[in-house]
Design a protein around this motif. Structure first.
Motif, PDB file in Angstrom:
ATOM      1  N   UNK A 193      53.517  36.795  33.949  1.00  0.00           N
ATOM      2  CA  UNK A 193      53.656  37.316  35.165  1.00  0.00           C
ATOM      3  C   UNK A 193      53.073  38.552  34.686  1.00  0.00           C
ATOM      4  N   UNK A 194      53.004  39.226  34.380  1.00  0.00           N
ATOM      5  CA  UNK A 194      52.800  41.004  34.948  1.00  0.00           C
ATOM      6  C   UNK A 194      51.453  40.619  34.188  1.00  0.00           C
ATOM      7  N   UNK A 195      51.191  40.474  32.887  1.00  0.00           N
ATOM      8  CA  UNK A 195      50.037  40.351  32.321  1.00  0.00           C
ATOM      9  C   UNK A 195      48.424  39.710  33.755  1.00  0.00           C
ATOM     10  N   UNK A 196      49.369  38.366  33.711  1.00  0.00           N
ATOM     11  CA  UNK A 196      48.768  37.918  34.532  1.00  0.00           C
ATOM     12  C   UNK A 196      48.049  38.267  35.886  1.00  0.00           C
ATOM     13  N   UNK A 197      49.034  39.050  36.821  1.00  0.00           N
ATOM     14  CA  UNK A 197      49.218  39.831  38.148  1.00  0.00           C
ATOM     15  C   UNK A 197      48.092  40.659  37.494  1.00  0.00           C
ATOM     16  N   UNK A 198      47.867  41.484  35.945  1.00  0.00           N
ATOM     17  CA  UNK A 198      47.292  43.438  36.407  1.00  0.00           C
ATOM     18  C   UNK A 198      46.046  42.085  36.279  1.00  0.00           C
ATOM     19  N   UNK A 199      45.563  41.031  35.029  1.00  0.00           N
ATOM     20  CA  UNK A 199      44.226  40.525  35.218  1.00  0.00           C
ATOM     21  C   UNK A 199      43.664  40.057  36.743  1.00  0.00           C
ATOM     22  N   UNK A 200      44.597  39.887  37.589  1.00  0.00           N
ATOM     23  CA  UNK A 200      44.104  39.908  38.527  1.00  0.00           C
ATOM     24  C   UNK A 200      43.572  40.399  39.165  1.00  0.00           C
ATOM     25  N   UNK A 201      44.468  41.577  39.314  1.00  0.00           N
ATOM     26  CA  UNK A 201      43.595  42.424  39.618  1.00  0.00           C
ATOM     27  C   UNK A 201      42.752  43.733  38.987  1.00  0.00           C
ATOM     28  N   UNK A 202      42.658  43.453  37.672  1.00  0.00           N
ATOM     29  CA  UNK A 202      41.643  44.327  36.661  1.00  0.00           C
ATOM     30  C   UNK A 202      40.048  43.372  37.086  1.00  0.00           C
ATOM     31  N   UNK A 203      40.302  42.258  37.100  1.00  0.00           N
ATOM     32  CA  UNK A 203      39.141  41.722  37.806  1.00  0.00           C
ATOM     33  C   UNK A 203      38.738  41.900  38.968  1.00  0.00           C
ATOM     34  N   UNK A 204      38.881  42.165  39.679  1.00  0.00           N
ATOM     35  CA  UNK A 204      38.263  42.768  41.314  1.00  0.00           C
ATOM     36  C   UNK A 204      37.930  44.226  40.668  1.00  0.00           C
ATOM     37  N   UNK A 205      37.949  44.981  39.386  1.00  0.00           N
ATOM     38  CA  UNK A 205      37.205  46.215  39.824  1.00  0.00           C
ATOM     39  C   UNK A 205      35.889  46.051  38.690  1.00  0.00           C
ATOM     40  N   UNK A 206      34.941  47.486  38.732  1.00  0.00           N
ATOM     41  CA  UNK A 206      33.894  47.275  38.104  1.00  0.00           C
ATOM     42  C   UNK A 206      34.043  46.648  36.307  1.00  0.00           C
ATOM     43  N   UNK A 207      35.374  47.177  35.504  1.00  0.00           N
ATOM     44  CA  UNK A 207      35.134  47.398  34.754  1.00  0.00           C
ATOM     45  C   UNK A 207      35.052  45.968  34.296  1.00  0.00           C
ATOM     46  N   UNK A 208      36.429  45.503  35.057  1.00  0.00           N
ATOM     47  CA  UNK A 208      36.880  43.842  34.826  1.00  0.00           C
ATOM     48  C   UNK A 208      35.549  43.106  35.064  1.00  0.00           C
ATOM     49  N   UNK A 209      34.485  43.528  35.907  1.00  0.00           N
ATOM     50  CA  UNK A 209      33.506  42.109  35.851  1.00  0.00           C
ATOM     51  C   UNK A 209      32.852  42.688  34.782  1.00  0.00           C
ATOM     52  N   UNK A 210      32.184  43.744  34.294  1.00  0.00           N
ATOM     53  CA  UNK A 210      31.480  44.043  32.695  1.00  0.00           C
ATOM     54  C   UNK A 210      32.206  43.714  31.594  1.00  0.00           C
ATOM     55  N   UNK A 211      33.657  43.131  31.875  1.00  0.00           N
ATOM     56  CA  UNK A 211      34.409  42.548  30.941  1.00  0.00           C
ATOM     57  C   UNK A 211      34.291  41.197  30.844  1.00  0.00           C
ATOM     58  N   UNK A 212      34.096  40.513  31.979  1.00  0.00           N
ATOM     59  CA  UNK A 212      33.645  39.154  32.066  1.00  0.00           C
ATOM     60  C   UNK A 212      32.793  38.801  31.110  1.00  0.00           C
ATOM     61  N   UNK A 213      31.318  39.849  31.454  1.00  0.00           N
ATOM     62  CA  UNK A 213      29.994  40.094  31.309  1.00  0.00           C
ATOM     63  C   UNK A 213      29.746  40.011  30.354  1.00  0.00           C
ATOM     64  N   UNK A 214      30.602  40.420  29.390  1.00  0.00           N
ATOM     65  CA  UNK A 214      30.483  40.314  28.097  1.00  0.00           C
ATOM     66  C   UNK A 214      31.795  39.412  27.555  1.00  0.00           C
ATOM     67  N   UNK A 215      32.635  38.721  27.813  1.00  0.00           N
ATOM     68  CA  UNK A 215      33.298  38.123  27.228  1.00  0.00           C
ATOM     69  C   UNK A 215      31.761  36.494  27.224  1.00  0.00           C
ATOM     70  N   UNK A 216      31.411  36.226  28.290  1.00  0.00           N
ATOM     71  CA  UNK A 216      29.873  35.907  28.778  1.00  0.00           C
ATOM     72  C   UNK A 216      28.917  35.159  27.256  1.00  0.00           C
ATOM     73  N   UNK A 217      28.907  36.402  27.718  1.00  0.00           N
ATOM     74  CA  UNK A 217      27.963  37.277  26.478  1.00  0.00           C
ATOM     75  C   UNK A 217      28.027  36.765  25.231  1.00  0.00           C
ATOM     76  N   UNK A 218      28.874  37.140  25.231  1.00  0.00           N
ATOM     77  CA  UNK A 218      29.775  36.760  23.099  1.00  0.00           C
ATOM     78  C   UNK A 218      29.781  35.255  23.066  1.00  0.00           C
TER      79      UNK A 218
END
Length: 115
Positions: A38-63
């Motif tokens: 739950x802690x990790x899930x909530x952290x990922x949800x919060x992280x997803x809303x940041x610019x760094x999180x969006x860049x990470x998601x984009x990097x994962x998609x490109x990878x």
């Protein structure tokens, strides 16, 4: 500035999940693991809303897209390559053994000791 606050919040949520694992020491293991998840899930949800999180998601998609482009070797190619590696290791082992034995013999010859 808001992204930094969100990142700190995400780290605190991870810490809270891990802390919950230890605070629930007398509870069943399932609850303890769910606390961490739950802690990790909530952290990922919060992280997803940041610019760094969006860049990470984009990097994962490109990878993932690049990984789909990889051409894997066939079974025959894999077996041939593995055989070549084993042969090279065997040849190098013999060469190193000969060099080692020769140096040992040479040192004994110089020191005047018999085998």
């Amino acid at each position: 500035m808001i992204d930094k606050i969100r990142l700190i919040l995400a780290l605190l949520l991870v810490a809270a999940g891990i802390g919950g694992f230890y605070l629930l020491g007398d509870k069943p293991a399932v609850l303890r693991v769910l606390s961490v998840l739950a802690g990790f899930g909530a952290a990922v949800a919060v992280m997803w809303t940041t610019a760094l999180g969006r860049e990470a998601v984009n990097f994962i998609k490109e990878s993932a897209a690049e990984a789909r482009k990889v051409v894997w070797p066939t079974r025959k190619e894999t077996i041939q390559t593995t055989g070549a590696v084993f042969a090279l290791v065997l040849v190098m082992g013999v060469i190193l053994w000969v060099v080692d034995f020769s140096l040992l013999w040479f040192i004994k010859l110089i020191l005047g000791r018999s085998a």
